[in-house]
Motif scaffolding. Structure first.
Motif, PDB file in Angstrom:
ATOM      1  N   ASN A   1       0.850  -1.194   0.000  1.00 25.78           N
ATOM      2  CA  ASN A   1       0.000   0.000   0.000  1.00 25.78           C
ATOM      3  C   ASN A   1       0.888   1.248   0.000  1.00 25.78           C
ATOM      4  O   ASN A   1       1.037   1.931   1.014  1.00 25.78           O
ATOM      5  CB  ASN A   1      -0.940  -0.003   1.205  1.00 25.78           C
ATOM      6  N   VAL A   2       1.472   1.511  -1.143  1.00 25.09           N
ATOM      7  CA  VAL A   2       2.375   2.657  -1.292  1.00 25.09           C
ATOM      8  C   VAL A   2       1.523   3.879  -1.657  1.00 25.09           C
ATOM      9  O   VAL A   2       1.086   4.029  -2.781  1.00 25.09           O
ATOM     10  CB  VAL A   2       3.438   2.395  -2.373  1.00 25.09           C
ATOM     11  N   ASN A   3       1.301   4.733  -0.681  1.00 23.51           N
ATOM     12  CA  ASN A   3       0.437   5.897  -0.884  1.00 23.51           C
ATOM     13  C   ASN A   3       1.208   7.196  -0.750  1.00 23.51           C
ATOM     14  O   ASN A   3       2.406   7.213  -0.479  1.00 23.51           O
ATOM     15  CB  ASN A   3      -0.726   5.858   0.126  1.00 23.51           C
ATOM     16  N   GLY A   4       0.502   8.300  -0.948  1.00 25.32           N
ATOM     17  CA  GLY A   4       1.135   9.609  -0.881  1.00 25.32           C
ATOM     18  C   GLY A   4       1.743   9.909   0.470  1.00 25.32           C
ATOM     19  O   GLY A   4       2.819  10.525   0.566  1.00 25.32           O
ATOM     20  N   HIS A   5       1.084   9.464   1.538  1.00 26.25           N
ATOM     21  CA  HIS A   5       1.607   9.695   2.890  1.00 26.25           C
ATOM     22  C   HIS A   5       2.967   9.024   3.057  1.00 26.25           C
ATOM     23  O   HIS A   5       3.891   9.607   3.632  1.00 26.25           O
ATOM     24  CB  HIS A   5       0.611   9.151   3.923  1.00 26.25           C
TER      25      HIS A   5
ATOM     26  N   ASN B   1       5.696  -2.406  -6.478  1.00 26.87           N
ATOM     27  CA  ASN B   1       5.590  -0.946  -6.485  1.00 26.87           C
ATOM     28  C   ASN B   1       6.427  -0.288  -5.398  1.00 26.87           C
ATOM     29  O   ASN B   1       6.321   0.917  -5.154  1.00 26.87           O
ATOM     30  CB  ASN B   1       4.128  -0.485  -6.397  1.00 26.87           C
TER      31      ASN B   1
ATOM     32  N   SER C   1       1.294   4.865 -14.320  1.00 26.00           N
ATOM     33  CA  SER C   1       1.442   5.783 -13.192  1.00 26.00           C
ATOM     34  C   SER C   1       2.912   6.055 -12.892  1.00 26.00           C
ATOM     35  O   SER C   1       3.309   7.201 -12.644  1.00 26.00           O
ATOM     36  CB  SER C   1       0.752   5.189 -11.956  1.00 26.00           C
TER      37      SER C   1
ATOM     38  N   GLN D   1       4.788   9.635 -13.179  1.00 26.46           N
ATOM     39  CA  GLN D   1       5.280  10.245 -11.946  1.00 26.46           C
ATOM     40  C   GLN D   1       6.797  10.410 -11.929  1.00 26.46           C
ATOM     41  O   GLN D   1       7.314  11.340 -11.304  1.00 26.46           O
ATOM     42  CB  GLN D   1       4.840   9.380 -10.757  1.00 26.46           C
TER      43      GLN D   1
END
Length: 323
Positions: free
Chosen positions: A95-99, A125, A150, A154
């Motif tokens: 779960n690689v998220n912005g946070h 990822n 993505s 990015q």
């Protein structure tokens, strides 16, 4: 004699079950963990590294228990610290998220460790975490297939490789999705201890390691399929029921809710999508079959649709490369 043999077999079984090396001089791999990490991304490589006799330390920002993406609870060996000396650093995905990507402490710790480490490797990822440090700038990298677009958007300064399980830039390595981390770990073992040791480890864990080959998700047949746009108003996708195949054939299944509309409305939308992507109608008039030329390959896509209730439709796509 039987007693001696029994004791010898017992000792042998203990040796086989022994964990990774505790030798301070053994090649030392640090495995970075975080909340939502994908278990297979780090558990698979840990098994490989342990079988190769490496020393392994799991590390997280605060050293507290984490929950993997699949709910497995894992307690890291320790928290981030500057005194930890690693020979290699593994960064899994999940779960690689912005946070996570904005966490300066994580970014700086990876950069600090990479200065002394001989190798840095990402899985799946986890390439986003690694690219976010700038360590992949100007290098080749890969990631999980569904994140290609993505990642490329990015990190335009990174050369995205779509048709390999592993990119090896010398010190910095990346692998494709999920189980590809096992291939990456075996490749790292080969770099450190030689290919014979790596092949021996693969045999021991009963894994068919094919350096440079094997199942490469980015080379599968569905890569020629168009990116389908938004569904018409009144139709919604309920689920993708299956998707699998190889480099010559691919199968996909879907469930749609068409509401008060008709199957013909869904098939008309599909025909528009195929035409817009350059696919040509093939077969009898009205058949949901299209052909497409891609490089030196000729492809054929057939779609079938069937109602399962007043509002629900199942659709199956079969893509084949023609001889």
């Amino acid at each position: 004699m039987k007693k001696i043999l029994a004791i010898w077999l017992l000792c042998l079984s203990c040796l086989q079950a022994k964990a990774h090396s505790n030798d301070e001089n053994a090649f030392h791999v640090g495995v970075m963990l975080f909340e939502g990490a994908q278990a297979i991304d780090f558990v698979g490589p840990i098994e490989v590294f342990g079988q190769a006799g490496f020393r392994i330390t799991t590390v997280s920002k605060d050293g507290r228990e984490i929950n993997t993406a699949m709910g497995l609870k894992v307690v890291p060996d320790r928290a981030f610290s500057k005194d930890l000396q690693l020979d290699a650093l593994l960064i899994p995905g999940g779960n690689v998220n912005g946070h996570l990507l904005k966490d300066v402490a994580i970014k700086n710790w990876i950069l600090e460790q990479s200065e002394a480490a001989q190798y840095v490797m990402s899985v799946c990822n986890g390439a986003f975490i690694l690219a976010n440090t700038g360590l992949l700038d100007g290098l080749n990298a890969t990631t999980i297939e569904k994140a290609f677009a993505s990642f490329e958007r990015q990190y335009p300064q990174v050369n995205l490789i779509r048709d390999r399980k592993l990119t090896d830039n010398g010190k910095v390595l990346t692998t494709a999705g999920l189980s590809s981390g096992i291939d990456g770990a075996l490749s790292l073992v080969a770099k450190v201890k030689g290919e014979r040791v790596a092949h021996s480890v693969a045999a021991k864990i009963e894994y068919q390691w094919m350096p440079g080959g094997g199942y490469i998700r980015g080379k599968m047949a569905d890569q020629v399929l168009p990116d389908f746009g938004d569904l018409p108003s009144g139709i919604s996708l309920l689920s993708r029921t299956f998707h699998y195949g190889d480099e010559r054939v691919w199968y996909q299944g879907y469930r749609f809710d068409i509401g008060v509309l008709e199957i013909v409305d869904l098939s008309a939308w599909l025909a528009q999508q195929m035409a817009a992507a350059g696919w040509k109608l093939a077969g009898d008039r009205g058949a949901l079959t299209w052909s497409f030329e891609h490089g030196d390959a000729h492809w054929l896509l057939h779609a079938s649709m069937k109602p399962t209730s007043d509002a629900e439709v199942v659709a199956h796509l079969t893509l084949t490369r023609q001889l």
